[in-house]
Design a protein around this motif. Structure first.
Motif, short mmCIF file in Angstrom:
data_model
loop_
_atom_site.label_atom_id
_atom_site.label_comp_id
_atom_site.label_asym_id
_atom_site.label_seq_id
_atom_site.Cartn_x
_atom_site.Cartn_y
_atom_site.Cartn_z
N PRO A 169 -39.62 51.43 -84.08
CA PRO A 169 -39.58 52.56 -85.00
C PRO A 169 -40.82 52.68 -85.88
CG PRO A 169 -37.50 51.36 -85.02
CD PRO A 169 -38.47 50.53 -84.27
N ASP A 170 -41.48 51.56 -86.16
CA ASP A 170 -42.65 51.60 -87.04
C ASP A 170 -43.97 51.67 -86.25
OD1 ASP A 170 -42.68 49.06 -85.95
OD2 ASP A 170 -43.21 48.03 -87.82
N MET A 171 -43.89 52.01 -84.97
CA MET A 171 -45.09 52.03 -84.14
C MET A 171 -46.17 52.95 -84.73
SD MET A 171 -45.74 53.38 -80.24
CE MET A 171 -44.27 52.60 -79.59
N ASN A 172 -47.38 52.43 -84.78
CA ASN A 172 -48.53 53.20 -85.24
C ASN A 172 -49.65 53.00 -84.23
OD1 ASN A 172 -50.70 54.41 -86.49
ND2 ASN A 172 -50.24 53.59 -88.51
N ASN A 173 -50.03 54.07 -83.56
CA ASN A 173 -51.06 53.97 -82.54
C ASN A 173 -52.48 53.93 -83.12
OD1 ASN A 173 -49.83 54.11 -79.72
ND2 ASN A 173 -48.76 55.79 -80.76
N ASN A 174 -52.61 54.29 -84.39
CA ASN A 174 -53.93 54.27 -85.03
C ASN A 174 -54.98 55.00 -84.18
OD1 ASN A 174 -53.50 52.68 -87.52
ND2 ASN A 174 -52.93 51.05 -86.07
N TYR A 175 -54.71 56.26 -83.88
CA TYR A 175 -55.64 57.07 -83.09
C TYR A 175 -56.96 57.23 -83.86
CZ TYR A 175 -51.39 58.46 -80.57
OH TYR A 175 -50.23 58.46 -79.85
N HIS A 176 -58.07 57.12 -83.15
CA HIS A 176 -59.38 57.27 -83.78
C HIS A 176 -60.44 57.55 -82.73
CE1 HIS A 176 -59.16 53.05 -82.53
NE2 HIS A 176 -60.49 53.04 -82.52
N ALA A 177 -61.67 57.75 -83.21
CA ALA A 177 -62.85 57.97 -82.34
C ALA A 177 -62.67 59.15 -81.40
CB ALA A 177 -63.17 56.70 -81.55
N PHE A 178 -62.19 60.26 -81.93
CA PHE A 178 -62.05 61.48 -81.12
C PHE A 178 -63.43 62.09 -80.89
CE2 PHE A 178 -57.85 60.94 -82.85
CZ PHE A 178 -56.99 61.47 -81.89
N ARG A 179 -63.70 62.46 -79.65
CA ARG A 179 -64.97 63.14 -79.34
C ARG A 179 -64.82 63.89 -78.03
NH1 ARG A 179 -63.71 57.65 -78.21
NH2 ARG A 179 -64.86 56.94 -76.37
N VAL A 180 -65.55 64.99 -77.92
CA VAL A 180 -65.55 65.80 -76.70
C VAL A 180 -66.62 65.26 -75.76
CG1 VAL A 180 -65.95 68.10 -75.74
CG2 VAL A 180 -64.68 67.85 -77.89
N ASP A 181 -66.27 65.15 -74.51
CA ASP A 181 -67.20 64.63 -73.50
C ASP A 181 -68.29 65.67 -73.24
OD1 ASP A 181 -68.47 63.73 -71.15
OD2 ASP A 181 -66.64 62.78 -70.44
N PRO A 182 -69.56 65.33 -73.48
CA PRO A 182 -70.64 66.32 -73.25
C PRO A 182 -70.81 66.68 -71.78
CG PRO A 182 -71.57 64.16 -73.75
CD PRO A 182 -70.09 64.06 -74.00
N PHE A 183 -70.35 65.81 -70.88
CA PHE A 183 -70.45 66.10 -69.45
C PHE A 183 -69.25 66.91 -68.96
CE2 PHE A 183 -72.96 62.30 -70.18
CZ PHE A 183 -74.12 62.57 -69.47
N GLU A 184 -68.14 66.79 -69.64
CA GLU A 184 -66.94 67.56 -69.33
C GLU A 184 -66.44 68.17 -70.65
OE1 GLU A 184 -64.11 65.62 -66.38
OE2 GLU A 184 -65.27 63.88 -67.05
N PRO A 185 -66.97 69.30 -71.06
CA PRO A 185 -66.67 69.85 -72.38
C PRO A 185 -65.23 70.31 -72.57
CG PRO A 185 -67.98 71.40 -71.09
CD PRO A 185 -67.95 70.12 -70.32
#
Length: 292
Positions: A169-185
């Protein structure tokens, strides 16, 4: 006092042939003889052959002057090894801009909190597939082979069956480092550092109270122009030495970390095959031989 050295010089009729060189205490050479099938000589010859195999094309180092060593290169170092991401993304013709695409990715991730909601299927295109390191089928060995992946109904069915949020129930994925792929926009990459405490039932197994730390993992979502996910790439471990789930990510990491791995090799920490282990052993022995 006489000092002796054995120098491998040739192999004759399949047998090592070495020359014995001797010196007296004054440094004068006193004798030179050939020996065969002597233990010391065989070792020397084997070392000689090993050095030939290990460095088959070694050449003596050329002497250079100090001026030559510090001379500036005639050509300018290559700069095209480093991608200008902003420039590439600026040229993209994909209608959803990078910031909006990242925001859309986060919306989809939040929707997974309500995995049982039937509207979840609308987030994924009809031709959607999900692929994980060991899920979705065999890797396409050639470009002409079919690509691995699970259709959206299979993916959603599996995630709904695992009920990971009920078990953690307390799961935290800590999502980070989001970026768009310059080769696959139309593709967004991001990373996770998931933590969770096993306080609920997991696949019929009672809670253990274990606090799990999964290794860092790489994920990506690919979108169509309507903003639907067409491809979901999940659970690729970046550093298997981190955490307490045996280097495993995704659902397999939760299963192993709670002490209930699936009875398959893929759900256990990596171990080298006997073939790879044998090659490593042979390399070690050859290195030891080279030190004799």
């Amino acid at each position: 006092m006489v000092r002796r050295a054995y120098v491998p010089v040739s192999i004759k009729n399949g047998r090592p042939r070495c020359q014995e060189l001797s010196w007296d205490t004054d440094g004068e050479r006193t004798e030179s003889t050939f020996h065969k099938q002597n233990t010391v000589l065989r070792v020397a010859a084997m070392k000689f052959l090993y050095d030939l195999i290990r460095i088959p094309h070694s050449q003596p180092e050329k002497s250079t002057s100090e001026a030559e060593r510090i001379k500036e290169p005639d050509t300018v170092p290559r700069q095209d090894e480093f991608v200008d991401e902003k420039a590439m993304l600026k040229q993209s013709k994909f209608p959803i801009k990078p910031d909006a695409l990242i925001a859309r990715t986060k919306e989809v991730l939040l929707a997974f909190k309500d995995i049982d909601n039937p509207s979840m299927e609308e987030l994924f295109s009809d031709d959607f597939v999900m692929c994980a390191p060991f899920v979705g089928g065999a890797t396409n060995a050639t470009p002409d082979d079919p690509k691995p992946g699970l259709p959206k109904k299979n993916m959603l069915g599996a995630l709904r069956g695992f009920k990971l949020l009920d078990a953690f129930p307390d799961m935290n994925n800590n999502y980070h480092a989001f970026r768009v792929d310059p080769f696959e926009p139309n593709r967004v990459w991001y990373q996770t550092r998931a933590f969770g405490t096993h306080t609920g039932t997991l696949m019929g197994k009672e809670a253990t109270g274990r606090r799990l730390e999964l290794p860092p993992q790489a994920y990506s979502m690919t979108f169509n122009e309507a903003g639907q996910v067409t491809f979901f790439n999940i659970g690729y471990v970046i550093d298997r030495t981190i955490g307490n789930t045996g280097g495993l990510g995704g659902a397999f990491g939760f299963f192993y970390g709670t002490g209930h791995p699936l009875p398959i090799p893929e759900c256990h920490p990596y171990k080298p095959s006997w073939q790879f282990a044998t090659l490593s052993w042979l390399r070690t022995k050859m290195e030891q031989l080279g030190k004799i």
